[in-house]
Each structure stands twice: as structure tokens, then as C-alpha cells.
Design a protein around this motif. Structure first.
Motif, short mmCIF file in Angstrom:
data_model
loop_
_atom_site.label_atom_id
_atom_site.label_comp_id
_atom_site.label_asym_id
_atom_site.label_seq_id
_atom_site.Cartn_x
_atom_site.Cartn_y
_atom_site.Cartn_z
N HIS A 192 0.82 -1.22 -0.02
CA HIS A 192 0.09 0.13 0.03
C HIS A 192 0.81 1.11 0.13
CE1 HIS A 192 1.01 -0.23 4.32
NE2 HIS A 192 0.76 1.20 4.14
N ASP A 233 -3.35 -7.51 -1.87
CA ASP A 233 -3.53 -8.64 -0.73
C ASP A 233 -4.40 -7.90 0.29
OD1 ASP A 233 -2.01 -6.62 0.55
OD2 ASP A 233 -0.52 -8.06 1.24
N THR A 289 -1.20 -6.09 15.43
CA THR A 289 -1.42 -5.84 13.82
C THR A 289 -0.28 -6.84 13.02
OG1 THR A 289 -2.06 -3.70 14.16
CG2 THR A 289 -1.06 -4.10 12.14
N GLU A 292 -8.14 -8.09 9.25
CA GLU A 292 -7.99 -6.77 9.69
C GLU A 292 -8.73 -5.76 9.03
OE1 GLU A 292 -3.13 -6.11 10.67
OE2 GLU A 292 -3.31 -6.65 8.60
N GLY A 301 4.45 -0.66 11.09
CA GLY A 301 5.76 -1.60 10.64
C GLY A 301 5.93 -1.37 9.15
N ARG A 312 0.85 5.48 14.38
CA ARG A 312 -0.44 5.56 14.03
C ARG A 312 -1.27 5.75 15.41
NH1 ARG A 312 -0.37 3.90 8.73
NH2 ARG A 312 0.95 2.21 8.25
C1 G16 Z 1 1.09 -4.97 5.79
C2 G16 Z 1 0.51 -6.05 6.77
C3 G16 Z 1 -0.88 -5.87 7.46
C4 G16 Z 1 -0.83 -4.60 8.27
C5 G16 Z 1 -0.28 -3.41 7.35
C6 G16 Z 1 -0.29 -2.09 7.80
O1 G16 Z 1 -0.02 -4.61 4.91
O2 G16 Z 1 0.67 -7.21 6.00
O3 G16 Z 1 -1.01 -6.88 8.18
O4 G16 Z 1 -2.00 -4.40 8.68
O5 G16 Z 1 0.80 -3.64 6.66
O6 G16 Z 1 0.81 -2.31 9.08
P1 G16 Z 1 1.30 -1.01 9.69
O7 G16 Z 1 0.41 -0.54 10.50
O8 G16 Z 1 2.26 -1.85 10.87
O9 G16 Z 1 2.13 -0.27 8.91
P2 G16 Z 1 0.15 -4.36 3.44
O10 G16 Z 1 -0.94 -4.74 2.82
O11 G16 Z 1 0.88 -3.18 3.28
O12 G16 Z 1 1.26 -5.52 3.04
#
Ligand code: G16
Length: 611
Positions: free
Chosen positions: A68, A337, A417, A436, A574, A580
Motif C-alpha cells: 500500500h 492482498d 497488527t 484486519e 511497521g 498510528r
Molecule cells: C501490511 C501487513 C498488514 C498490516 C499493514 C499495515 O499490509 O501485511 O498486516 O495491517 O501492513 O501495517 P502497519 O500499520 O504496521 O504499517 P500491506 O497490505 O501493506 O502488506
């Protein structure tokens, strides 16, 4: 490692120096950063992938994506042999590798780890890694970095050519040693140690699977390790045939529901998912999928489009507006995803009604619970299996969704998370549904329950359990089996999730409005705060409580206590360099005010000194 392997590693790693003054961490879902910072990290994750493959004796996946994140970012993550995320036990090694300051440090770390884990690097044991990437412009070059440590899978004429080249190199090497006594040149000939069809430091073979969605690569790794066919075509075939099977099992009276149309419009986030969804859609005749913001449209990845934008901002993505009022709309993220649905109200001025991951989870839970009750009510099914159904959420789950799921009598579990945590918890059940709120999730079926379903459905086909061929018990077993094949068992997958949502809505005879009425979300707001060091925030209790810095949680509690139905938490991201903030309250205004006040607190405790 033998001398040849070590010198080859030293020479290749010296071409990929780590960025100065940057500390990289494996994070929620692999390494992510501005793409210009990543070549050395991706090169080193390529090494880790080969070691993981040698250790497990299985095929490993390596995906280049930042999902994302904005288009200038990129990232890399590993798919373990079961198609899931890298074992958390290896994450500290991944962090250490990425941050090793020099080739010598890198070599030391690898030798230590190889010894500790008992990994055999004899050049005979062979590692195999499947490589994938999304549509980001930096992906190609990073993929090249990932494969430096590996050889290419080389068949046919390529293999013949490699054989000839290898023989020539061995002759040259012998000549150099004998007449020139130049051991340094050994480096150049190191690859002559390796297996016929491959060249690589430890006999690691990398197969480039091309541009894929992240879940496709995870699916392929899982399928290959189970000895199944695992091409992209196989993926599309499995999803489309399971969808058709579920569609054929819809009772005739339900499929006549006229408040539902068979069209869905999907925002592809200008990423890889839109193009793949078009291919999938072409294999289905009971569903019309219109894709907008596909990567072919020239728009910028994740910019004003995509599941993250739609879910966080609660506005329509680019290309959607009041003309779409009343039609079912969905949005994928950049690597497909994540999946969320939304409704554009007739007079929307951009605002949408969000149907998020929590509602997808609830829809799946209602359907699966009903199928299990059909199974349990049916005495004709021998040795009835009391399947344990569990759901898994994170602190971001809207409080109304958790109440709804509990009212259904379901066991609701919470984890921090990150799919890696939710997936692990969901795998404890016969059927574990995890999502989520941001739309990342899937439904896991235990092998024993799938085995039980397979046996029951075979008995049913042969008539050996006395069930009538058209009974709901039989259909429920067939439906659950088809769901286990449709929904990605490796990781959350927007494409398979979308097909399951669509077929369940058709089964239920529900419009998106009816689905959205399952419960009413509590108003919520999410914000990001840029701080000096996000890792200074340490949390506990599935990220609901701040342990450090001292005093921050007390300040959050005091603020939250001022609001009716107030709930608020903060956590370090992460995947982005931010903290956040999530807030929930009985009105949107209250949720907004609470989120803003707590964002100010975060800034006061940790910020850049802006307030
Ligand atoms: C990844 C993880 C997800 C998480 C998201 C945001 O999603 O696979 O489980 O919810 O990051 O994580 P954070 O809040 O720690 O930045 P994606 O779709 O970016 O791979």
C-alpha cells in the motif's frame, strides 16, 4: 561455506553496500523503504531466502513489493514453505543481515547462523526460490539484486550451454593454477562447483515468476511444496472452478433474488491486481467485473486510489462518483492482498459508506456458521465432526463488529497488527477466519477438517452414508470444501476474497446494502503522526496499551475517558515511518476530536517538536 563460496559472497556483496545511517527492520510485513535504499537489503534477503530453503528443504518465495506504500517505496518479504510469512524466529537474522556494515560482517553473520541452524552448504543440497514482483518501476532492478546469490533455472539448450561453459572454465582454471599460479582468479571460477542446470553460491536456483500479486506468489510456494501444479494459470483455474462450484450449489429460489445484480466495479489501485482480476473475470460467466484504475490506465500506484486510501479516508477513489451510486464497488491495494467494499451514496460529494475487512469477516462468519449447522443437523453424515470455528481480529476492529461476532456466539481472538500474528492464531481452529479492518485476511481450514470433508463428500457421492443427493448436509460439505479451495490458504488475497464475497452475496440473496446493515460501525478516525523515532513507542496487550514512553498511556486514558464509547490506541507502524493513532467514539465529531487530541499527545511525548 567453502573458500570458493566465501570469496564469491565477498565479491558480490561488495557491489551492494548498505545505505549509511539507515537502520532497517523486517517490520510488519518485510523490509520497506524508499526504493533507492533497498538494493543491498534485497540482495541480502536473497541470501536469506536461499538459506531458508536449504534449512527447510523446501521452496521459498521472495516478493518485491511495498503493497500500500507510495510508488517511490519498495520492499521485500519472504514466503515460507507453507506459503505463509517468514518464521518469526528468523526475523532477527533478517534484521542483522540487512544492517551488517560490511561484506566481512555479512560473511561472519552467515557463517555463525549457518553453524547455529545446522544448515548444510555442501553445494549438493539445492535451494529453490520463487521470485515475484509487483508493478513498481523499481521492481526489476531490485529483482536482479535478489537473484545475485542464485543461479537461474536453466533447462534445454541453456543447460547444454552451461555444461559447455562449465567444462571450459574448469580447464581454464586448471591452466591458470598450473602455469600462472594465480589463486585470486579462483573467484571467477567458483561457479564451476555447482550443479548442472544452476550456477550460484550454494547451488541456489531462482525462478522468476514475473509480475504477480503478493498472494499469487504465496499461493504458488504453498502449492509447489505440496507437490501441486503451481503456475499462474493453475491459480486462476483453481479460483474460477471453485467459484463455479459454489455458484452451482446456490439454491434456485435464492438465486432469483432480484435486489441483487451480478456486477461489481473494482478499483485496482493502479497496481498489479486490476490486470489479474480481468483475467480471472474472463473465466467467470456468472459475475461481471468492471476494473477501473488498473495499471494499464496510466494512473499513479496507490495515489488517491486503493484499499488503504478508501479505508483510511472513507472517500471514493479516483474514477468513482455519484454515477456509481447503488452499485457494488470494491477496492484492492497495490499488490492485491487487501480488499474493501464501498457504496457511493447518490449525493455523496466524495464520501462513501465503507464495507471494510470487519464486515467481510462477518459475512464469511455468517455463511460458514450456517454451513456448519447444516452439517451438524444432518444425522446422515457419519462421525459428525464438531468443527471449531474461531475468528481473529486486531485492535483496529470496529467495536461494533466484535460485539456482533460475539452475539453470533463466536470465539473472538485478538492479536497485534500483522498478518503473521493473525494467521498463526487462526491456524489453531478447524476453520479460522481472520481479517484486519484494512481488508487483509482469509479463512483457514485445518488439514484434518479438509480431510474429513473430502471423505464425507466421497461417501455422499457413492451413497454409502445414506444421504439423499440433494440434502443440505451434502451441499454444506461440498460448499465448505469449495470454499477451502477458493480462498487462499497461504495469505490474505483480495482476488479470492472478492470471489468468495460475491458468491456468498448471491447465495444469501443480499445486496451490498443488506450486507452493510449486519451492524452499524461506531464512528472512528485513524491518523498518522511523524515522530523522531517511532520505535520509541512500545506497546502491550495486542497493541492496546503503551508501555513506553512512560506517562503516554495515562495521558491517552485521561483523554479517552472524556468521550462516550471512547476507545483509542497508538502504535508504531511497521511499514511506514509514522506512529498510528486510532480513535472510536459515539459520534464522528467525537472520534475526530479524540484522534486529534491523542495525536497531539504523541507529538508532545515523541515528536519533532512541532507542537
Ligand atoms: C501490511 C501487513 C498488514 C498490516 C499493514 C499495515 O499490509 O501485511 O498486516 O495491517 O501492513 O501495517 P502497519 O500499520 O504496521 O504499517 P500491506 O497490505 O501493506 O502488506
Amino acid at each position: 561455506m567453502n573458500d570458493g563460496q566465501q570469496s564469491l559472497l565477498l565479491s558480490s556483496s561488495s557491489r551492494f553496500s548498505p545505505p549509511q545511517g539507515v537502520k532497517l527492520s523486517y517490520g510488519t510485513a518485510g523490509f520497506r523503504a524508499d526504493a533507492s535504499l533497498l538494493p543491498s537489503t534485497v540482495y541480502r534477503v536473497g541470501i536469506l531466502a536461499a538459506l531458508r530453503s536449504l534449512k527447510t528443504g523446501s521452496i521459498i518465495g521472495l516478493m518485491i513489493t511495498a503493497s500500500h506504500n507510495k510508488v517511490s517505496d519498495n520492499g521485500v518479504k519472504i514466503a515460507d514453505p507453507n506459503g505463509g510469512m517468514l518464521s518469526q524466529h528468523w526475523e532477527p537474522f533478517a534484521d542483522a543481515l540487512a544492517n551488517a556494515p560490511s561484506p566481512q560482517h555479512l560473511l561472519l553473520l552467515i557463517n555463525e547462523f549457518v553453524g547455529k541452524e545446522g544448515i548444510l552448504m555442501d553445494g549438493v543440497s539445492q535451494a529453490e526460490v520463487l521470485l515475484g514482483r509487483d508493478t513498481r518501476p523499481s521492481g526489476d532492478a531490485l529483482l536482479e539484486a535478489a537473484r545475485q546469490f542464485h543461479g537461474d533455472k536453466c533447462g534445454g539448450l541453456g543447460a547444454v550451454f552451461m555444461d559447455m561453459l562449465k567444462t571450459l572454465m574448469m580447464l581454464l582454471k586448471a591452466w591458470f593454477l598450473k602455469y600462472l599460479q594465480l589463486p585470486l582468479w579462483l573467484d571467477l571460477f567458483a561457479f564451476s562447483h555447482y550443479d548442472n542446470n544452476t550456477v550460484g553460491v550454494v547451488g541456489a536456483v531462482a525462478t522468476d515468476m514475473g509480475i504477480l500479486t503478493t498472494p499469487q506468489l504465496h499461493w504458488m510456494v504453498r502449492a509447489r511444496n505440496k507437490g501441486m501444479q503451481a503456475s499462474e494459470q493453475d491459480y486462476f483455474e483453481q479460483l474460477s472452478s471453485s467459484f463455479r462450484c459454489l455458484k452451482d450449489l446456490i439454491p434456485a429460489e435464492k438465486s432469483k433474488f432480484d435486489g441483487l445484480n451480478n456486477k461489481v466495479i473494482v478499483d485496482g489501485s493502479n497496481g498489479v491486481g486490476g490486470v489479474k482480476l480481468k483475467v480471472l473475470g474472463s473465466l467467470l460467466n456468472a459475475l461481471v467485473i468492471e476494473v477501473r484504475n488498473s495499471s494499464e490506465d496510466g494512473g499513479v500506484l496507490n495515489d488517491g486510489v486503493g484499499a488503504d486510501y478508501v479505508q483510511k479516508e472513507k472517500v471514493a477513489p479516483h474514477g468513482f462518483g455519484s454515477k456509481d451510486a447503488g452499485i457494488r464497488c470494491a477496492s484492492l491495494d497495490g499488490d492485491a492482498d487487501r480488499l474493501v467494499y464501498f457504496i457511493v451514496p447518490p449525493e455523496s460529494s466524495g464520501r462513501i459508506d465503507l464495507v471494510d475487512g470487519d464486515k467481510i469477516l462477518s459475512l464469511f462468519a455468517v455463511f460458514i456458521r450456517e454451513q456448519l449447522s447444516f452439517l451438524n443437523e444432518n444425522e446422515g453424515i457419519k462421525n459428525s465432526h464438531q468443527a471449531r470455528l474461531g475468528v481473529v481480529q486486531t485492535a483496529y476492529a470496529n467495536g461494533a463488529s466484535t460485539n456482533y461476532l460475539k452475539q453470533l456466539g463466536l470465539e473472538v481472538n485478538f492479536t497485534p497488527t500483522g498478518v503473521k500474528y493473525l494467521h498463526e492464531k487462526a491456524a489453531e481452529f478447524d476453520i479460522g477466519i481472520y481479517f484486519e479492518a484494512n481488508g487483509h485476511g482469509t479463512v483457514l481450514f485445518s488439514e484434518s477438517f479438509v480431510g474429513w470433508l473430502e471423505t464425507r463428500t466421497k461417501e455422499i457421492s457413492s451413497g454409502s452414508n445414506g444421504l439423499s443427493s440433494g440434502s443440505e448436509g451434502k451441499k454444506a460439505a461440498l460448499r465448505l470444501l469449495a470454499v477451502s479451495k477458493l480462498i487462499n490458504q497461504a495469505v490474505g488475497d483480495a482476488l479470492s476474497g472478492l470471489l468468495l464475497v460475491e458468491v456468498i452475496l448471491q447465495y444469501m440473496g443480499w445486496s451490498i446494502h443488506r450486507w452493510n446493515e449486519l451492524y452499524h460501525d461506531l464512528p472512528s478516525r485513524q491518523l498518522k503522526v511523524k515522530v523522531a523515532d517511532r520505535n520509541a513507542v512500545i506497546t502491550a496487550n495486542a497493541e492496546t496499551v503503551v508501555v513506553s514512553p512512560p506517562g503516554l498511556q495515562e495521558a491517552i486514558n485521561a483523554e479517552t475517558g472524556k468521550y462516550h464509547q471512547g476507545r483509542c490506541f497508538v502504535r508504531p507502524s511497521g511499514t511506514e515511518d509514522v506512529v498510528r493513532v486510532y480513535a472510536e467514539a459515539s459520534t464522528q465529531e467525537a472520534a475526530d476530536t479524540l484522534a486529534n487530541s491523542v495525536a497531539k499527545l504523541v507529538d508532545q511525548f515523541l515528536g519533532l517538536g512541532s507542537s
